[in-house]
Design a protein around this motif. Structure first.
Motif, PDB file in Angstrom:
ATOM      1  N   THR A   1       2.788  -1.150   0.288  1.00  0.00           N
ATOM      2  CA  THR A   1       2.991  -2.362   1.092  1.00  0.00           C
ATOM      3  C   THR A   1       1.652  -2.957   1.501  1.00  0.00           C
TER       4      THR A   1
ATOM      5  N   VAL B   1       8.762  -4.621  -1.026  1.00  0.00           N
ATOM      6  CA  VAL B   1       8.296  -3.409  -1.717  1.00  0.00           C
ATOM      7  C   VAL B   1       9.444  -2.417  -1.884  1.00  0.00           C
TER       8      VAL B   1
ATOM      9  N   GLN C   1       5.473   4.004   0.197  1.00  0.00           N
ATOM     10  CA  GLN C   1       5.971   2.790   0.853  1.00  0.00           C
ATOM     11  C   GLN C   1       4.892   2.149   1.722  1.00  0.00           C
TER      12      GLN C   1
ATOM     13  N   ILE D   1       0.092  -4.588  -1.499  1.00  0.00           N
ATOM     14  CA  ILE D   1       0.745  -5.842  -1.886  1.00  0.00           C
ATOM     15  C   ILE D   1       0.363  -6.970  -0.925  1.00  0.00           C
TER      16      ILE D   1
ATOM     17  N   LEU E   1       8.554  -8.556  -7.462  1.00  0.00           N
ATOM     18  CA  LEU E   1       7.422  -8.932  -6.612  1.00  0.00           C
ATOM     19  C   LEU E   1       7.012 -10.376  -6.862  1.00  0.00           C
TER      20      LEU E   1
END
Length: 423
Positions: free
Chosen positions: A75, A49, A71, A78, A117
């Protein structure tokens, strides 16, 4: 969404507020699902990330790297996204069309960089998944706007003073701006191109009723009556201009803070783990020659072995991590953050810093060759993730990177990390 209820008449500020609310809700929901997950998995995603946010920082020319909330929650999102993909679960974003319509430029930037990603995670993302990521980025941009001072605006009209004042009052009522001056087009044109610095220092934007081709600062032409089309144009321009302004420092609370709170804050700050506190002469290696990327990881990790922070198995695991998962940990140009699953031999928290004499290639498409290799042995704990967050931010700083390249000895290296960890 509000747009579905009220159509196109709703103001953009409400759309932005709603996106922030929804993104915040999704962030919290994702973070709850990932609590207690494997520490190594979190670190892997954390680095991936950060690499994505580094690219967005370059594209927008806005620093996303210091946004701890972005962040943390991106994260978590994701990780949830990755697990869905691996389980072949599809998700529908009911707000996709509205997001694509209202944040077209932002979506294009995300689309151009989503490969980071996709390649690092070995997945393919569709519009539904990407628009959820878009919501996180838009929410971050909105938070930044809240920390930017009101735009300083010069209002310029080609008609009389009555028209100028009419336009200025309408602008004040509809937009969060600071109108510094209301002047005639003749006055501006007679000075703007002769003393451009006078305008660029005093104003962030010119709102004018006549074209200003070649102006040294952003400008937008509107009808003094302010049509709906003008309002849309101004909103978009204000968003674009505000993104390029420096973010102001957090304002301090004027009321006295209880003494106990001050003591608690100092205790918490002192107890936080920082990468600089892990460094000493023995684990800072400068200007070493290596055969290849594998030997660079081994050399970077050896001080941790001698300090009994790790076992020999962990050294091999760091190399295998790159072989098995590709060099995702080369998260920014010239920087590798070598690590592995703690179960392979982490004894206690540790870190080392290797500066290579000649950069080596790890096989990363964008961020090769690597100049710095950091080896980490990390155990369970949020403080360790906080340390990694600050460490990566330091390494992503161009100023810090240059200072680390030019540092003459281990003491300078430690001082550089200390300096940038405070920022």
């Amino acid at each position: 969404m509000l747009l579905l209820l009220y159509g196109d008449t709703i103001k953009e500020e409400y759309i932005n507020e709603e996106v922030c609310f929804l993104a915040d809700y999704l962030m919290k929901k994702s973070s709850l699902k990932t609590e207690g997950k494997d520490t190594n998995q979190k670190i892997n995603f954390y680095i991936i990330v950060k690499s994505f946010l580094y690219r967005l920082t370059c594209e927008y020319d806005i620093n996303f790297l210091n946004d701890y909330k972005l962040q943390e929650f991106l994260t978590a999102h994701i990780i949830s996204l990755y697990n869905r993909q691996k389980n072949n679960e599809k998700i529908i974003n009911p707000y996709k069309e509205d997001l694509l319509k209202n944040y077209k430029k932002d979506y294009e930037i995300i689309s151009e960089n989503i490969y980071i990603l996709e390649e690092d995670l070995g997945i393919k993302l569709d519009d539904n998944e990407m628009t959820y990521i878009l919501m996180h980025i838009v929410a971050a941009l909105e938070r930044m706007k809240q920390n930017v001072d009101e735009l300083r605006v010069l209002v310029m009209c080609h008609a009389g003073i009555g028209t100028s004042q009419f336009l200025a009052e309408k602008l004040k009522n509809q937009f969060k701006i600071k109108i510094e001056d209301v002047v005639s087009s003749h006055y501006v044109k007679s000075r703007l191109f002769i003393k451009p610095e006078e305008f660029s220092q005093k104003y962030d934007l010119i709102i004018t009723t006549t074209p200003l081709m070649g102006a040294p600062i952003p400008w937008i032409e509107v009808n003094p009556i302010l049509t709906n089309e003008d309002v849309d144009k101004i909103n978009k321009t204000l968003n674009e201009v505000s993104r390029n302004l420096p973010i102001k420092e957090e304002t301090t609370i004027k009321n006295k803070t209880p003494l106990t709170s001050v003591k608690e804050k100092k205790t918490n700050e002192n107890s936080k783990i920082l990468f600089s506190t892990l460094l000493k002469k023995e684990n800072i290696l400068l200007d070493k020659n290596v055969e290849d990327w594998k030997s660079s990881i081994i050399i970077a990790g050896e001080p941790l072995l001698w300090e009994k922070k790790i076992t020999a198995d962990y050294l091999r695991a760091m190399v295998n991590n790159a072989l098995d998962n590709d060099p995702y940990f080369v998260f920014a140009p010239g920087i590798a953050l070598a690590h592995a699953n703690p179960k392979y031999g982490v004894i206690e928290l540790g870190g080392s810093f290797l500066r290579l004499k000649e950069p080596v290639h790890f096989g990363h498409k964008k961020n090769d060759p690597v100049k710095f290799v950091i080896a980490l042995s990390v155990l369970e704990g949020k403080d360790n993730l906080d340390m990694i967050f600050k460490l990566m931010n330091t390494l992503c700083s161009k100023e810090a990177f240059e200072e680390l390249v030019n540092a003459k000895d281990y003491m300078e290296i430690i001082d550089i990390f200390k300096k940038f960890e405070k920022q």
